[in-house]
Design an enzyme around this catalytic site. Structure first.
Site, short mmCIF file in Angstrom:
data_model
loop_
_atom_site.label_atom_id
_atom_site.label_comp_id
_atom_site.label_asym_id
_atom_site.label_seq_id
_atom_site.Cartn_x
_atom_site.Cartn_y
_atom_site.Cartn_z
N HIS A 190 -9.95 -0.72 -1.69
CA HIS A 190 -8.92 -1.52 -0.80
C HIS A 190 -9.80 -2.73 -0.72
O HIS A 190 -9.91 -2.95 0.65
CB HIS A 190 -8.61 -0.78 0.32
N ASN A 214 -5.22 0.01 -8.09
CA ASN A 214 -4.39 0.22 -6.74
C ASN A 214 -5.43 -0.29 -5.62
O ASN A 214 -6.26 0.29 -5.40
CB ASN A 214 -3.79 1.56 -6.39
N ASP A 243 -0.30 9.48 -12.00
CA ASP A 243 0.93 10.19 -11.88
C ASP A 243 2.06 9.57 -12.58
O ASP A 243 3.37 9.82 -12.64
CB ASP A 243 1.23 10.17 -10.34
N GLY A 244 1.74 8.53 -13.46
CA GLY A 244 2.70 7.82 -14.09
C GLY A 244 3.47 6.86 -13.35
O GLY A 244 4.37 6.04 -13.71
N ILE A 245 3.07 6.47 -12.06
CA ILE A 245 3.57 5.64 -11.14
C ILE A 245 2.65 4.61 -10.64
O ILE A 245 2.91 3.28 -10.71
CB ILE A 245 4.26 6.43 -9.90
N ASP A 269 -4.93 11.63 -4.53
CA ASP A 269 -4.60 10.79 -3.56
C ASP A 269 -3.42 11.66 -3.03
O ASP A 269 -2.43 10.75 -2.41
CB ASP A 269 -4.42 9.24 -3.88
N LEU A 302 3.56 2.23 -2.38
CA LEU A 302 3.10 3.35 -2.66
C LEU A 302 2.05 3.82 -1.51
O LEU A 302 1.31 3.02 -1.04
CB LEU A 302 2.30 3.32 -4.12
ZN ZN Z 1 -6.05 4.34 -0.82
#
Ligand code: ZN
Length: 394
Positions: A190, A214, A243-245, A269, A302
């Site tokens: 993050h 991410n 997860d493929g996402i 996660d 997400l």
């Molecule tokens: Zn996170």
């Protein structure tokens, strides 16, 4: 209580690769040879025997959220062996300090009497020292600038194993230093760190990247950023949500070709909706909508996943075409290495007997935690013989 156990005829994933071998367990540890009198004999013929899976980032599951209700770590821990997980780091996200101290209190009290489930190895604090622009679902109101008072009482001895922070924030460097001194592993995540800031953080002792790609700016032509620094540094490990996402399968393949195999770590996660079906769930103070495949916040971003770690292993193998051994190590030996848990993650004499039995499709059939058979599929019970009965366990 762990009793002597023998697992016969399986293909065992050892540090040297897959070998046809029997496996003995005594006193909760993998033994050099089969015990003379095993209380439990498991027929593992035609099956894979692998180290138990280790999840370094899990926010909850089965309807429970660790940030809102830290005591639920035991309830979730009871259910995780069905997903092949034998140990994990309950993850507390950005929240008021009271949530973190409550989680530390829960951990300090220890496992409830008679607990049978995955071992809690310590906590992962993801936040509150995160970059505003990359905070995702973490609440703005509870973000904190790095400061020594924020990490007061955070140490390995207190049960904090991993901290995710944005290393570019002003004041982060002394905080990273003190966490390292207290035996805590520090991950970047993050974060809006530039490539240069990220490289400086890796020199300071940050060794891991939380959910790579991410919660960080994308890799750009003249701005490699944290993604570029983590991919480039062979010494740094990266966690990915397969997860493929969260990541396109091609991105997963690129990560795999960029990193040494030992530095890719699968994490889930997972949030409360994992294993609980579609609906609305808490993630800290935020309400998250869980559908068939993903968990999203009000803005549609997400917000954690509903992935299980065994599914992450299967996905990683299918996305990349890597061997079963490599995919399993990415969720066992590799995460153990990240947090310096040297007694777990490998099947070797003297290591903790965290073992899973899988079929050829990598579906979990049975799970042994610290030498105790903690989960098995109903069909699997025909393969189990106990010394007392001499017949399959019912
Ligand atoms: Zn996170």
């Amino acid at each position: 209580m762990s009793k002597p156990l023998a697992m016969l005829g399986g293909r065992v994933l050892t540090p040297e690769g897959l070998v046809e071998s029997d496996l003995g367990v005594e006193g909760g540890l993998i033994s050099e040879r089969l015990p003379e009198q095993a209380d439990l004999v498991i027929d593992a013929s035609s099956l894979l025997v692998a180290p138990g899976l280790i999840d370094l980032q899990i926010n909850g599951g089965f309807g429970f959220d660790f940030t809102a209700d830290p005591a639920s770590m035991w309830e979730v821990g009871r259910q995780l062996p069905a997903t092949g997980v034998t140990s994990f780091l309950p993850t507390v996200i950005t929240s008021p300090a009271g949530n973190r101290s409550e989680a530390l209190r829960v951990l300090a009290k220890g496992q409830p009497p008679g607990y049978r489930g995955a071992r809690v190895l310590g906590l992962h604090f993801e936040g509150p020292m995160l970059a505003q622009d990359q905070r995702g679902t973490h609440e703005l109101a509870h973000l904190r600038a790095p400061a020594l008072e924020v990490v007061y009482g955070w140490g390995r001895a207190e049960g904090v194993r991993l901290v995710t922070l944005a290393p570019e924030l002003s004041g982060a460097e002394p905080v990273i230093q003190i966490l390292l001194d207290r035996g805590v592993v520090v991950a970047a995540g993050h974060s809006a760190a530039t490539y240069e800031e990220a490289c400086a953080a890796l020199r300071t002792g940050v060794t891991h990247g939380t959910h790579l790609f991410n919660g960080m700016p994308p890799l750009a032509p003249r701005l490699p950023g944290l993604v570029g620094a983590l991919l480039e540094h062979a010494d740094a490990s990266v966690a990915i949500i397969a997860d493929g996402i969260h990541l396109h399968p091609a991105t997963v393949r690129l990560i795999r070709t960029s990193k040494p195999a030992t530095q890719v770590v699968l994490t889930t996660d997972a949030m409360a909706g994992m294993g609980a079906g579609p609906g609305e769930y808490a993630l800290g103070n935020v309400v998250i909508t869980v559908g068939e495949r993903s968990a999203r916040n009000q803005a549609g971003g997400l917000a954690g996943s509903i992935l299980t770690l065994d599914q992450a292993v299967r996905n990683f193998a299918s996305f990349t075409g890597c061997s079963k051994e490599e995919a399993l190590a990415a969720a066992s030996a590799n995460p153990a290495q990240v947090i310096g848990e040297s007694g777990r993650g490998r099947i070797e004499a003297g290591k903790t007997a965290d073992v899973i039995v899988l079929d050829d499709q990598l579906m979990v059939q049975a799970t042994v935690v610290e030498g105790v058979l903690t989960y098995c599929r109903p069909e699997f019970s025909a393969r189990i013989t106990t010394r007392e009965s001499g017949s399959p366990e019912n």
